[in-house]
Design a protein around this motif. Sequence first.
Motif, mmCIF file in Angstrom:
data_model
loop_
_atom_site.group_PDB
_atom_site.id
_atom_site.type_symbol
_atom_site.label_atom_id
_atom_site.label_comp_id
_atom_site.label_asym_id
_atom_site.label_seq_id
_atom_site.Cartn_x
_atom_site.Cartn_y
_atom_site.Cartn_z
ATOM 1 N N TYR A 146 0.846 -1.184 0.000
ATOM 2 C CA TYR A 146 0.000 0.000 0.000
ATOM 3 C C TYR A 146 0.883 1.236 0.000
ATOM 4 O O TYR A 146 1.959 1.262 0.593
ATOM 5 C CB TYR A 146 -0.923 0.035 1.222
ATOM 6 C CG TYR A 146 -2.132 -0.846 1.107
ATOM 7 C CD1 TYR A 146 -2.122 -2.156 1.567
ATOM 8 C CD2 TYR A 146 -3.304 -0.370 0.513
ATOM 9 C CE1 TYR A 146 -3.233 -2.965 1.455
ATOM 10 C CE2 TYR A 146 -4.424 -1.180 0.389
ATOM 11 C CZ TYR A 146 -4.385 -2.475 0.867
ATOM 12 O OH TYR A 146 -5.486 -3.280 0.747
ATOM 13 N N GLN A 164 0.878 5.357 0.923
ATOM 14 C CA GLN A 164 0.190 6.408 1.663
ATOM 15 C C GLN A 164 0.888 7.739 1.377
ATOM 16 O O GLN A 164 1.897 8.066 1.971
ATOM 17 C CB GLN A 164 0.171 6.126 3.167
ATOM 18 C CG GLN A 164 -0.696 7.109 3.948
ATOM 19 C CD GLN A 164 -0.720 6.835 5.444
ATOM 20 O OE1 GLN A 164 0.311 6.534 6.043
ATOM 21 N NE2 GLN A 164 -1.902 6.930 6.058
ATOM 22 N N PHE A 200 3.683 0.715 2.649
ATOM 23 C CA PHE A 200 3.478 -0.302 3.668
ATOM 24 C C PHE A 200 3.279 -1.669 3.012
ATOM 25 O O PHE A 200 2.477 -1.814 2.091
ATOM 26 C CB PHE A 200 2.245 0.011 4.519
ATOM 27 C CG PHE A 200 2.382 1.233 5.378
ATOM 28 C CD1 PHE A 200 1.834 2.446 4.980
ATOM 29 C CD2 PHE A 200 3.056 1.168 6.584
ATOM 30 C CE1 PHE A 200 1.953 3.578 5.766
ATOM 31 C CE2 PHE A 200 3.180 2.291 7.388
ATOM 32 C CZ PHE A 200 2.634 3.497 6.976
ATOM 33 N N THR A 257 6.135 -1.660 9.277
ATOM 34 C CA THR A 257 6.348 -0.338 9.849
ATOM 35 C C THR A 257 6.466 0.756 8.802
ATOM 36 O O THR A 257 6.441 1.935 9.134
ATOM 37 C CB THR A 257 7.597 -0.320 10.723
ATOM 38 O OG1 THR A 257 8.684 -0.878 9.975
ATOM 39 C CG2 THR A 257 7.398 -1.148 11.991
ATOM 40 N N ARG A 277 9.563 5.187 3.965
ATOM 41 C CA ARG A 277 9.301 6.489 3.350
ATOM 42 C C ARG A 277 10.178 6.619 2.109
ATOM 43 O O ARG A 277 11.406 6.569 2.205
ATOM 44 C CB ARG A 277 9.616 7.625 4.319
ATOM 45 C CG ARG A 277 9.374 9.016 3.734
ATOM 46 C CD ARG A 277 9.487 10.101 4.788
ATOM 47 N NE ARG A 277 8.534 9.904 5.871
ATOM 48 C CZ ARG A 277 7.248 10.242 5.807
ATOM 49 N NH1 ARG A 277 6.765 10.804 4.707
ATOM 50 N NH2 ARG A 277 6.451 10.046 6.827
#
Lengths: 116, 114
Positions: free
Chosen positions: B37, B39, B91, B106, B109
């Motif tokens: 995923y 984000q 993720f 966790t 980035r």
Amino acid sequence: GAVVSQHPSRVICKSGTSVKIECRSLDFQATTMFWYRQFPKQSLMLMATSNEGSKATYEQGVEKDKFLINHASLTLSTLTVTSAHPEDSSFYICSAAHREGGYGYTFGSGTRLTVV
Amino acid sequence: AQTVTQSQPEMSVQEAETVTLSCTYDTSESDYYLFWYKQPPSRQMILVIRQEAYKQQNATENRFSVNFQKAAKSFSLKISDSQLGDAAMYFCAYRSVNTDKLIFGTGTRLQVFP
């Protein structure tokens, strides 16, 4: 398809009050919905799983009396943060399981809760 | 209990280059689902790619592909021709066939530099 609407996107409330967050599946029936909490720069922590027409299943360490979850219909689940305190301030995200295009999950856009 | 580990808190890539994000997981199950995923700053979770464990072929979605190594319990994400819009938290997630719950790593980035 498979859209989940979450409201409100932001809410500020006073300590001791309750806040309700809604999660709606707009174009599909969501028999199972999930509520997550996300702290800044951290992962999503599952709080509870809600199934339509039955009691929610809470993860270990989540206070069920503080975080009330209701899933009264196939398209709506709500999370109520009761007697909110500043430490409840966080980003809350809902998601719904669906089978469109294969098994998957659709997430709401999240709610930023600030308790002052 | 199943666990998902993302060992790279941050990664960076130059625009148009390729980057690989790592994910390992621990399970005793033979059948399960794996997800990546994205984000972005909006914090909306967006499905990037999904892999069923019983499928040997690695999933591909346009510029995104996975390297699924079942024996090694590894599920890395390769992003080709990186774009500025790929900058986000990524993720990795695991789902057992026995439960609907997603277990998230966790996160990593990803920064994309022009």
